[in-house]
Scaffold this motif. Structure first.
Motif, PDB file in Angstrom:
ATOM      1  N   LEU A  14       0.826  -1.207   0.000  1.00  0.00           N
ATOM      2  CA  LEU A  14       0.000   0.000   0.000  1.00  0.00           C
ATOM      3  C   LEU A  14       0.863   1.262   0.000  1.00  0.00           C
ATOM      4  O   LEU A  14       1.316   1.717   1.059  1.00  0.00           O
ATOM      5  CB  LEU A  14      -0.934  -0.005   1.204  1.00  0.00           C
ATOM      6  N   LEU A  15       1.046   1.816  -1.180  1.00  0.00           N
ATOM      7  CA  LEU A  15       1.802   3.059  -1.343  1.00  0.00           C
ATOM      8  C   LEU A  15       0.944   4.075  -2.089  1.00  0.00           C
ATOM      9  O   LEU A  15       1.436   4.869  -2.895  1.00  0.00           O
ATOM     10  CB  LEU A  15       3.105   2.801  -2.100  1.00  0.00           C
ATOM     11  N   ASN A  16      -0.358   4.072  -1.799  1.00  0.00           N
ATOM     12  CA  ASN A  16      -1.307   4.893  -2.556  1.00  0.00           C
ATOM     13  C   ASN A  16      -2.029   5.943  -1.731  1.00  0.00           C
ATOM     14  O   ASN A  16      -2.693   6.823  -2.275  1.00  0.00           O
ATOM     15  CB  ASN A  16      -2.358   3.997  -3.227  1.00  0.00           C
ATOM     16  N   ALA A  17      -1.949   5.878  -0.395  1.00  0.00           N
ATOM     17  CA  ALA A  17      -2.752   6.782   0.437  1.00  0.00           C
ATOM     18  C   ALA A  17      -1.911   7.628   1.382  1.00  0.00           C
ATOM     19  O   ALA A  17      -2.453   8.308   2.244  1.00  0.00           O
ATOM     20  CB  ALA A  17      -3.780   5.975   1.235  1.00  0.00           C
ATOM     21  N   ASN A  18      -0.596   7.577   1.240  1.00  0.00           N
ATOM     22  CA  ASN A  18       0.328   8.376   2.062  1.00  0.00           C
ATOM     23  C   ASN A  18       0.184   8.098   3.550  1.00  0.00           C
ATOM     24  O   ASN A  18       0.386   8.976   4.391  1.00  0.00           O
ATOM     25  CB  ASN A  18       0.153   9.875   1.773  1.00  0.00           C
ATOM     26  N   GLU A  19      -0.169   6.853   3.860  1.00  0.00           N
ATOM     27  CA  GLU A  19      -0.189   6.409   5.256  1.00  0.00           C
ATOM     28  C   GLU A  19       1.227   6.006   5.670  1.00  0.00           C
ATOM     29  O   GLU A  19       2.105   5.813   4.839  1.00  0.00           O
ATOM     30  CB  GLU A  19      -1.109   5.187   5.404  1.00  0.00           C
ATOM     31  N   SER A  20       1.433   5.851   6.962  1.00  0.00           N
ATOM     32  CA  SER A  20       2.686   5.292   7.448  1.00  0.00           C
ATOM     33  C   SER A  20       2.677   3.785   7.220  1.00  0.00           C
ATOM     34  O   SER A  20       1.676   3.115   7.477  1.00  0.00           O
ATOM     35  CB  SER A  20       2.854   5.589   8.936  1.00  0.00           C
ATOM     36  N   SER A  21       3.793   3.256   6.748  1.00  0.00           N
ATOM     37  CA  SER A  21       3.919   1.807   6.566  1.00  0.00           C
ATOM     38  C   SER A  21       4.363   1.118   7.843  1.00  0.00           C
ATOM     39  O   SER A  21       4.403  -0.119   7.904  1.00  0.00           O
ATOM     40  CB  SER A  21       4.915   1.501   5.440  1.00  0.00           C
ATOM     41  N   ASN A  22       4.714   1.894   8.860  1.00  0.00           N
ATOM     42  CA  ASN A  22       5.119   1.315  10.143  1.00  0.00           C
ATOM     43  C   ASN A  22       3.897   0.832  10.917  1.00  0.00           C
ATOM     44  O   ASN A  22       2.860   1.497  10.935  1.00  0.00           O
ATOM     45  CB  ASN A  22       5.858   2.352  10.997  1.00  0.00           C
ATOM     46  N   GLU A  23       4.043  -0.300  11.573  1.00  0.00           N
ATOM     47  CA  GLU A  23       2.985  -0.775  12.463  1.00  0.00           C
ATOM     48  C   GLU A  23       2.905   0.158  13.676  1.00  0.00           C
ATOM     49  O   GLU A  23       3.901   0.773  14.066  1.00  0.00           O
ATOM     50  CB  GLU A  23       3.268  -2.207  12.915  1.00  0.00           C
ATOM     51  N   PRO A  24       1.725   0.272  14.296  1.00  0.00           N
ATOM     52  CA  PRO A  24       1.582   1.170  15.449  1.00  0.00           C
ATOM     53  C   PRO A  24       2.552   0.818  16.572  1.00  0.00           C
ATOM     54  O   PRO A  24       2.861  -0.358  16.803  1.00  0.00           O
ATOM     55  CB  PRO A  24       0.133   0.948  15.877  1.00  0.00           C
ATOM     56  N   SER A  25       3.030   1.833  17.268  1.00  0.00           N
ATOM     57  CA  SER A  25       3.930   1.642  18.399  1.00  0.00           C
ATOM     58  C   SER A  25       3.232   0.855  19.500  1.00  0.00           C
ATOM     59  O   SER A  25       2.079   1.122  19.843  1.00  0.00           O
ATOM     60  CB  SER A  25       4.371   3.002  18.939  1.00  0.00           C
ATOM     61  N   GLN A  26       3.951  -0.102  20.070  1.00  0.00           N
ATOM     62  CA  GLN A  26       3.375  -0.884  21.155  1.00  0.00           C
ATOM     63  C   GLN A  26       3.097  -0.008  22.375  1.00  0.00           C
ATOM     64  O   GLN A  26       2.139  -0.244  23.126  1.00  0.00           O
ATOM     65  CB  GLN A  26       4.316  -2.035  21.543  1.00  0.00           C
ATOM     66  N   MET A  27       3.917   1.019  22.582  1.00  0.00           N
ATOM     67  CA  MET A  27       3.682   1.947  23.694  1.00  0.00           C
ATOM     68  C   MET A  27       2.327   2.631  23.551  1.00  0.00           C
ATOM     69  O   MET A  27       1.570   2.764  24.525  1.00  0.00           O
ATOM     70  CB  MET A  27       4.783   3.014  23.737  1.00  0.00           C
ATOM     71  N   ILE A  28       2.013   3.052  22.341  1.00  0.00           N
ATOM     72  CA  ILE A  28       0.743   3.722  22.089  1.00  0.00           C
ATOM     73  C   ILE A  28      -0.416   2.741  22.257  1.00  0.00           C
ATOM     74  O   ILE A  28      -1.435   3.055  22.884  1.00  0.00           O
ATOM     75  CB  ILE A  28       0.727   4.351  20.692  1.00  0.00           C
ATOM     76  N   LEU A  29      -0.255   1.539  21.713  1.00  0.00           N
ATOM     77  CA  LEU A  29      -1.312   0.532  21.832  1.00  0.00           C
ATOM     78  C   LEU A  29      -1.570   0.184  23.300  1.00  0.00           C
ATOM     79  O   LEU A  29      -2.728   0.052  23.721  1.00  0.00           O
ATOM     80  CB  LEU A  29      -0.929  -0.722  21.052  1.00  0.00           C
TER      81      LEU A  29
END
Length: 344
Positions: A14-29
């Motif tokens: 997915l390189l079409n919506a300018n999202e981050s390709s990184n998975e969410p930080s575990q600290m944030i989750l």
């Protein structure tokens, strides 16, 4: 009415919506899960998103009274268009730019006038000001850095533009400004006719949370707030957004990685003959092949689009094949994209 805006494809690379390709930080989750315990999901959310707005205000040294939170910055864009583009006061924007501006204006049957820019996104500022005045615009709205060209307008030019447009309101969509340094955030609340919008969907890596902010002086915010849908930011979104804002280091690390990748990608693209590359001030770039005379080589653009499809890579394309916009993803994803471009 404009053509219906369509959601992006969500399969493949997915390189079409300018999202981050990184998975969410575990600290944030982990923080989201912890805060959900006191979420009171049986009750309607805080209509003003008070704690969330205060967190954003503190982070950027702003007056919380001049901030509205929305269900993505899209919701705040809709608020300003509903409020300011009424009674034959049209919306003026740029062409090309983010398609939802036209969509929201057309949805309420407001006229939209798009001022054309060149392929790189450059335009005559004074001519745009006169264009907006001639159209008796209620609002001038564009993204900076521009999506999809990547072109950026410096802050001094924006301030001059706001002065020239007054009393027409200038709204600057800074969805990608976390990657750059020309923001008006530190000035916007002292200006009478300027709005800035921000989102957590790009640099903050929280596109799934759907949270954005509208920032202006308190008087203008009070006017715009009349068109805000009640309970528009859910308790879940408020909790998740606050968790993201509490870990600014995650955003900063992602931005640093993107800026490092930009340098590497630029070096590689510079080696490709007859390739036109847009400015890189965000987490994406736009390209197009040209012929020896500098004219667009649509055949090569189409072939590259087909190559991306064959390799299951989703990028942003247009019906006229004028450009291909590519999100900067993980290094290995960027390597594959560069390989296909160089082979085309």
């Amino acid at each position: 009415m404009s053509a219906l805006y369509q959601a992006h494809v969500q399969k493949g690379i997915l390189l079409n919506a300018n999202e981050s390709s990184n998975e969410p930080s575990q600290m944030i989750l982990d923080q989201i899960v912890q805060d959900l315990k006191d979420g009171h999901l049986n009750r309607y959310p805080d209509d003003q998103a008070t704690q969330l707005v205060q967190a954003f205000a503190k982070l950027y040294d702003l007056d919380a009274k001049g901030i509205l939170a929305g269900n993505g910055s899209d919701a705040t864009l809709q608020i300003m268009i509903n409020s300011l583009c009424r009674q034959d006061r049209p919306l003026v924007t740029l062409k090309p730019d983010f398609g939802m501006y036209d969509f929201y204006a057309s949805a309420m049957q407001s006229k939209v006038y798009a001022y054309s820019t060149n392929w790189q996104g450059e335009f005559d500022v004074q001519a745009l000001i006169q264009f907006a005045k001639d159209k008796q615009a209620g609002l001038v709205l564009f993204s900076n850095p521009n999506n999809p060209t990547g072109h950026q307008i410096d802050r001094q030019t924006l301030l001059s533009m706001a002065k020239g447009l007054d009393p027409i309101v200038l709204a600057v969509d800074e969805a990608y400004m976390d990657f750059s340094d020309q923001s008006l955030l530190d000035q916007v609340q002292s200006l009478d006719n300027v709005i800035v919008t921000r989102t957590l969907s790009k640099a903050w890596g929280l596109a799934g949370v759907r949270c954005g902010f509208l920032i202006a002086n308190t008087k203008l915010v009070e006017q715009l707030a009349k068109w805000r849908v009640v309970y528009s930011v859910s308790t879940l979104d408020q909790i998740a957004a606050q968790a993201g804002l509490a870990h600014v280091e995650v955003k900063d690390e992602y931005v640093a990685c993107i800026q490092q990748e930009i340098k590497r990608i630029q070096q590689q693209l510079d080696k490709v003959p007859l390739l036109k590359v847009g400015e890189m001030h965000a987490n994406f770039y736009a390209i197009s092949f040209v012929d020896e005379q500098g004219n667009l080589d649509l055949w090569r653009n189409v072939q590259l689009e087909k190559s991306f499809v064959q390799h299951n890579i989703q990028v942003r394309t247009w019906p006229n094949h004028e450009r291909i916009r590519i999100t900067i993803g993980l290094p290995q994803q960027n390597d594959l994209v560069l390989k296909l471009i160089q082979a085309n």
